[in-house]
Design an enzyme around this catalytic site. Structure first.
Site, PDB file in Angstrom:
ATOM      1  N   HIS A 147      -6.716 -53.619   5.559  1.00 14.22           N
ATOM      2  CA  HIS A 147      -6.018 -53.051   5.723  1.00 14.22           C
ATOM      3  C   HIS A 147      -5.803 -51.390   4.954  1.00 14.22           C
ATOM      4  CE1 HIS A 147      -3.587 -54.771   8.940  1.00 14.22           C
ATOM      5  NE2 HIS A 147      -2.869 -55.863   7.914  1.00 14.22           N
ATOM      6  N   HIS A 221       3.367 -51.260   9.269  1.00 13.12           N
ATOM      7  CA  HIS A 221       3.351 -52.870   9.923  1.00 13.12           C
ATOM      8  C   HIS A 221       4.481 -53.359   9.249  1.00 13.12           C
ATOM      9  CE1 HIS A 221       1.909 -56.706   8.794  1.00 13.12           C
ATOM     10  NE2 HIS A 221       0.439 -56.362   8.565  1.00 13.12           N
ATOM     11  N   GLU A 357       1.376 -54.019  15.479  1.00 13.41           N
ATOM     12  CA  GLU A 357       0.967 -53.124  14.681  1.00 13.41           C
ATOM     13  C   GLU A 357      -0.213 -51.922  15.642  1.00 13.41           C
ATOM     14  OE1 GLU A 357      -0.872 -54.522  11.321  1.00 13.41           O
ATOM     15  OE2 GLU A 357       0.097 -55.851  12.221  1.00 13.41           O
TER      16      GLU A 357
HETATM   17  C1  GLA Z   1      -1.896 -57.983  10.077  1.00 12.73           C
HETATM   18  C2  GLA Z   1      -3.781 -58.984  10.684  1.00 12.73           C
HETATM   19  C3  GLA Z   1      -3.404 -60.182   9.626  1.00 12.73           C
HETATM   20  C4  GLA Z   1      -1.761 -59.967   8.110  1.00 12.73           C
HETATM   21  C5  GLA Z   1      -1.422 -59.686   8.179  1.00 12.73           C
HETATM   22  C6  GLA Z   1      -0.202 -58.710   7.021  1.00 12.73           C
HETATM   23  O1  GLA Z   1      -1.211 -58.747  11.132  1.00 12.73           O
HETATM   24  O2  GLA Z   1      -3.810 -59.330  11.651  1.00 12.73           O
HETATM   25  O3  GLA Z   1      -3.713 -61.152   9.786  1.00 12.73           O
HETATM   26  O4  GLA Z   1      -3.237 -59.381   7.614  1.00 12.73           O
HETATM   27  O5  GLA Z   1      -1.697 -58.394   8.089  1.00 12.73           O
HETATM   28  O6  GLA Z   1      -0.218 -59.892   6.440  1.00 12.73           O
END
Ligand code: GLA
Length: 392
Positions: A147, A221, A357
């Site tokens: 991220h 997110h 997402e």
């Molecule tokens: C995304 C990732 C997950 C996790 C979340 C945050 O969805 O794919 O593995 O890292 O973000 O916790």
């Protein structure tokens, strides 16, 4: 520029000045509550970031009572009130009531409600090669970048502007990510516009330009629980994803590069399926993901009129449909939530929320067979996602 409207007994900014028809209706006195209470954007302080910068909380409302709160700290959606089948409203996203809740303690690593960039999801070894040059960023999750690195867009203070989008009130956020931030090339100018329409649709429009060739993957997110934030699980909710294929991952959740059919696997959501019905099956991918944490390859990429994802909560009757121009969506079942975080809705327990997402595929810069995430000078990146709420 924004007029103050006194009908509702508290300070509110209306965008009537921007909408001559609305302003005229109010002046003529036939601006009944429907008009008066819609098209409003409120602003109040949300506290100071750990660096001492004051940030704000903006509230978008529509005529039917839906409300979305967004802070310019990380462009995060902090609360979203949606009605159930008896018109009872509940907050359906996991959030906190001040910037501290998002920025400090165990929640700080959870990306709650946040805008994600420059690169959503994972980049193997925090590295990619573009036009013969290799760029190295921080690895903030084991050997990978997650991220956007150690200080992604979710932790930045965005400048905020009240505006309109397709006739609806909107909050426009802007952030200039400097050249080489987290290892990414180019000064990247990013604008994200949140707007709420009268059909209970929360629309997010992303645009970006750069002055050097770069890569980007922007998303939001938010963690949703249609029964209401703080409810114990999302495993009883039903999910449909318009995807025949997904991108399987290795042990570090980096795509292997394969694009596989979902048919015959527990990641087949082509028909509405109870989320928890197969989550504990003996399946290598489910084990690696610790539950659902996969990128689905949407069947109608770029088609904003196609329902990409539908979530239904049989208990409350709430429904959320997701529309997107993006080619993929990461479906994540809150497998890293562990009850240590307490927010507005109470304790956020293991698998008590899901994320959808919308995105390009994880680690695309290292997989030439995936849709490109390259942005070049002179081009504008555009992406739109709509989360629409209804009941059944
Ligand atoms: C995304 C990732 C997950 C996790 C979340 C945050 O969805 O794919 O593995 O890292 O973000 O916790």
């Amino acid at each position: 520029m924004f007029s103050k409207h006194s009908c509702c007994g508290h300070r509110s900014r209306t965008v009537a000045a921007l909408f001559p028809a609305t302003a005229l209706a109010l002046l003529l006195g036939f601006g009944d509550n429907l008009v008066a209470q819609s098209h409003r954007l409120e602003k109040k302080s949300f506290g100071k970031t750990p660096d001492g910068v004051e940030v704000f909380l903006y509230t978008l409302k529509n005529a039917s009572g839906m409300e979305v709160k967004i802070t310019n700290f990380g462009g995060r959606i902090t609360a979203l009130q949606a009605p159930d089948r008896n018109r009872k409203f509940a907050d359906v996203v996991l959030g906190f009531d001040s910037v501290d809740g998002f920025a400090t303690g165990p929640a700080a690593g959870g990306y709650f409600g946040a805008l994600i960039g420059r690169y959503g999801n994972r980049l193997a070894h925090g590295r990619f090669t573009l036009d013969g040059h290799t760029y190295q960023g921080p690895t903030n999750e084991g050997t990978n970048m997650l991220h956007g690195g150690t200080s992604g867009f979710d932790k930045k203070v965005w400048t905020a502007k009240e505006t309109s989008s397709h006739g609806d009130p909107a909050l426009e956020l802007h952030y200039l990510s400097p050249d080489n931030q987290e290892g990414f090339p180019g000064n990247l100018n990013v604008t994200v516009r949140y707007s709420l329409d009268e059909k209970n649709g929360l629309r997010i429009d992303y645009t970006a330009t750069t002055d050097k060739a770069t890569v980007l993957n922007l998303t939001n997110h938010s963690y949703f629980n249609l029964e209401g934030a703080g409810s114990q699980t999302v495993l009883n909710e039903r999910l449909t994803i318009d995807a025949n294929r997904f991108t399987p991952v290795d042990a570090t959740l980096i795509p292997t590069g394969a694009i596989e059919n979902v048919a015959g696997t527990p990641v087949d959501f082509r028909k509405a399926t109870v989320i928890g019905s197969r989550i504990n099956e003996e399946n290598e991918q489910l084990k690696l993901g610790k539950g659902y944490d996969f990128n689905f390859v949407l069947n109608h990429p770029g088609d904003l009129s196609a329902v990409a994802v539908k979530v239904e909560d049989p208990k409350s009757g709430r429904v959320m449909e997701v529309f997107t121009t993006e080619p993929g969506v990461q479906f994540y079942t809150g497998n890293f939530l562990n009850g240590t975080v307490r927010g507005i809705g109470g304790v956020y327990a293991y698998r008590s929320a899901l994320c959808l997402e919308t995105q390009h595929f994880p680690d695309s810069p290292n997989h030439p067979n995936f849709p490109s995430t390259v942005l070049r000078p002179g081009k504008t990146f555009r992406s739109t996602t709509i989360y629409r709420f209804s009941t059944e």
